[in-house]
Design an enzyme around this catalytic site. Structure first.
Site, PDB file in Angstrom:
ATOM      1  N   THR A 132      69.729  20.821  42.951  1.00 51.37           N
ATOM      2  CA  THR A 132      69.126  20.895  43.123  1.00 51.37           C
ATOM      3  C   THR A 132      69.268  22.068  43.967  1.00 51.37           C
ATOM      4  O   THR A 132      70.547  22.853  44.564  1.00 51.37           O
ATOM      5  CB  THR A 132      69.408  19.187  43.953  1.00 51.37           C
ATOM      6  OG1 THR A 132      68.366  20.087  45.697  1.00 51.37           O
ATOM      7  CG2 THR A 132      70.634  18.925  44.734  1.00 51.37           C
ATOM      8  N   ASP A 133      68.571  22.619  45.175  1.00 51.94           N
ATOM      9  CA  ASP A 133      68.500  23.815  46.187  1.00 51.94           C
ATOM     10  C   ASP A 133      69.090  22.923  47.138  1.00 51.94           C
ATOM     11  O   ASP A 133      69.528  23.922  48.040  1.00 51.94           O
ATOM     12  CB  ASP A 133      67.263  24.639  46.370  1.00 51.94           C
ATOM     13  CG  ASP A 133      66.118  23.648  46.044  1.00 51.94           C
ATOM     14  OD1 ASP A 133      66.119  22.271  46.629  1.00 51.94           O
ATOM     15  OD2 ASP A 133      64.670  24.145  46.904  1.00 51.94           O
ATOM     16  N   GLU A 134      68.693  22.020  46.860  1.00 54.11           N
ATOM     17  CA  GLU A 134      69.224  21.010  48.232  1.00 54.11           C
ATOM     18  C   GLU A 134      71.029  21.413  48.520  1.00 54.11           C
ATOM     19  O   GLU A 134      71.247  21.634  50.081  1.00 54.11           O
ATOM     20  CB  GLU A 134      69.127  19.859  48.214  1.00 54.11           C
ATOM     21  CG  GLU A 134      67.385  19.947  48.812  1.00 54.11           C
ATOM     22  CD  GLU A 134      67.555  18.361  49.310  1.00 54.11           C
ATOM     23  OE1 GLU A 134      67.569  17.389  50.446  1.00 54.11           O
ATOM     24  OE2 GLU A 134      66.317  17.610  49.077  1.00 54.11           O
ATOM     25  N   TYR A 158      73.036  12.796  50.684  1.00 51.91           N
ATOM     26  CA  TYR A 158      72.472  13.138  49.041  1.00 51.91           C
ATOM     27  C   TYR A 158      72.928  14.728  48.544  1.00 51.91           C
ATOM     28  O   TYR A 158      73.858  14.849  47.912  1.00 51.91           O
ATOM     29  CB  TYR A 158      70.590  13.018  49.039  1.00 51.91           C
ATOM     30  CG  TYR A 158      70.639  14.098  47.646  1.00 51.91           C
ATOM     31  CD1 TYR A 158      70.258  13.409  46.671  1.00 51.91           C
ATOM     32  CD2 TYR A 158      69.925  15.207  47.672  1.00 51.91           C
ATOM     33  CE1 TYR A 158      70.144  14.100  45.503  1.00 51.91           C
ATOM     34  CE2 TYR A 158      69.279  15.673  47.031  1.00 51.91           C
ATOM     35  CZ  TYR A 158      69.216  15.050  45.742  1.00 51.91           C
ATOM     36  OH  TYR A 158      68.793  15.844  44.690  1.00 51.91           O
ATOM     37  N   LYS A 162      75.724  15.831  45.984  1.00 51.66           N
ATOM     38  CA  LYS A 162      75.049  16.454  44.812  1.00 51.66           C
ATOM     39  C   LYS A 162      76.013  17.707  44.452  1.00 51.66           C
ATOM     40  O   LYS A 162      76.090  18.094  43.800  1.00 51.66           O
ATOM     41  CB  LYS A 162      73.698  16.789  44.929  1.00 51.66           C
ATOM     42  CG  LYS A 162      72.854  16.249  44.441  1.00 51.66           C
ATOM     43  CD  LYS A 162      72.973  15.504  42.934  1.00 51.66           C
ATOM     44  CE  LYS A 162      71.943  16.623  41.995  1.00 51.66           C
ATOM     45  NZ  LYS A 162      71.825  15.562  40.645  1.00 51.66           N
TER      46      LYS A 162
END
Ligand code: NAD
Ligand code: TDX
Length: 358
Positions: A132-134, A158, A162
């Site tokens: 993810t870009d998060e 989260y 990741k």
């Protein structure tokens, strides 16, 4: 020719499998634990020849080992994850178990399996890790978008889980030459997304004339990509991507959360005027903000455009309309998903935000 996909009963995994079976026509083995987010309705209608479901945990070494030995896949796509930021704030442990330790287990078993391959099979093998870009953290309004060189600065349990997984994936390339590729994608939306996520939550709440909970001032920005575009990007990366590389994927469609709510309301007001004749925007309820809420995500997707020739096809307007249509056309799916367990989450999460979310 078989691929192993993990988390294939979830939102993106099921979209990927449906398209893969239709377009690539190779068999998929799907290892999914069927958590609250895994839904077999998503895969209804697929034949056993095209898709074989194995209910199990990616952190289970025996299951993963026996699946690789039995099916000899040419690729592993890791989509299994705990994926909801708010849940990671309430209860982070399962995020560490699945996202970090589960990915570690997959890498370990894949490493042993890879060592047994030779020749063409060894050259062809890929481990594609879907991230993810998060992991890059939060941008200010004037910052350039994230790209493959952006340092990792995760802000939620989260995104930290990741990020940890992404680092392990990278290390398995550098240390063991396992042919891994990581993708970092922006926010997905589309059919079959579990309604804890913002867009389906808005659609279902608006259609039921409930409040539309907006965290804080609603000025947070996300870059939205239609799920079919993400799945197509994953296929391109699988077929043409370079081992050891990472690819950022985005929709080039930045929206503030408030802009997004207004667009959903407009579509639903037209489709199903509310009983009181007022616009659904009157149901917007600003509720307590998410702790550590990232202000802005945006993706610079030049690498995947230039190296792999991928660009998203769906405009946000077309994708949002198609998504609303899908939720209106599938009341049975919605009803089954809005189970007791989901209602409990809504009560726990939005109840603590002044009961505005319901
Ligand atoms: P989802 O929550 O809809 O689905 C996750 C799936 O993984 C479910 O089917 C669940 O049963 C399964 N699963 C969970 N734990 C498991 C375990 N231990 N073993 C086996 N299966 C397990 O998630 P999604 O939105 O489809 O996201 C898929 C992947 O894409 C995730 O890795 C997520 O981090 C990533 N991603 C999502 C988005 C997005 O906007 N949704 C954006 C970028 C990246
Ligand atoms: O009730 C809400 N009100 C609200 O204002 C909810 C559920 C969300 N929001 C805001 C928070 C975010 O700014 O909407 C935005 C989108 O929220 P989510 O749908 O929860 O997505 P996000 O936190 O951005 O993360 C998603 O995109 C990246 C996925 O859930 C992740 O799995 C993916 O990695």
């Amino acid at each position: 020719m078989t691929i192993l996909i993990t988390g294939g009963a979830g939102f993106i995994g099921s979209a990927f499998i449906l398209e893969w079976v239709d377009e690539v026509k190779e068999k998929v083995v799907n290892l999914d634990k069927l958590t609250y987010a895994g839904n077999l309705d998503n895969l209804a209608g697929l034949s056993q020849d095209a898709h074989e479901l194995v209910v199990g945990d990616i952190a289970d070494r025996d299951i993963v080992t026996s699946l690789l030995a039995k099916h000899k896949p040419w690729a592993i796509l890791n989509l299994a994850a705990e994926s909801h930021v708010d849940r990671s704030i309430y209860a982070p442990a399962s995020f560490m178990d699945t996202n970090v330790l589960g990915t570690f287990n997959l890498l370990e078993v894949a490493r042993s399996y890879y060592e047994t391959l030779s020749g063409y099979e060894k050259d062809k093998f890929r481990f594609l890790h879907v991230s993810t870009d998060e992991v890059f953290g939060s941008l200010s309004p004037c910052d350039p978008p994230f790209n493959e060189e952006t340092p990792y600065r995760p802000n939620s349990p989260y995104s930290a889980s990741k990020a940890a997984a992404d680092h392990l994936v990278r290390a398995y390339f550098k240390t063991y030459n396992l042919p891994v590729i990581t993708t970092n994608c922006s926010n997905n939306y589309g059919p079959r997304q579990f309604p804890e996520k913002f867009i389906p939550l808005l659609i279902l709440n608006a259609a039921a004339d409930k409040n539309l909970p907006v965290y804080g001032d609603g000025q947070q920005i996300r870059d939205w990509i239609f799920v079919a575009d993400h799945c197509r990007a994953l296929r391109e990366v699988l077929f043409k991507g370079q081992p050891g590389e990472t690819y950022c994927i985005g929709g080039n469609q930045e929206k503030t959360n408030l802009e997004l709510v207004h667009e959903v309301c407009e579509i639903i007001d037209q489709k199903l005027p509310s009983p009181d004749g007022l616009s659904r925007t009157t149901r917007i309820a600003h509720v307590t903000d998410r702790p550590g809420h990232d202000r802005r995500y945006a993706i610079d997707d030049r690498k995947i455009r230039e190296k792999l020739g991928f660009r998203p096809k769906w405009t946000f307007e077309a994708g949002l309309k198609a998504t609303v249509e899908w939720y209106f056309d599938n009341p049975g799916w919605v009803e089954r998903v809005q189970s007791g367990a989901y209602r409990k989450w809504v009560e726990l999460h939005y109840g603590s935000k002044n009961k505005k979310g319901d």
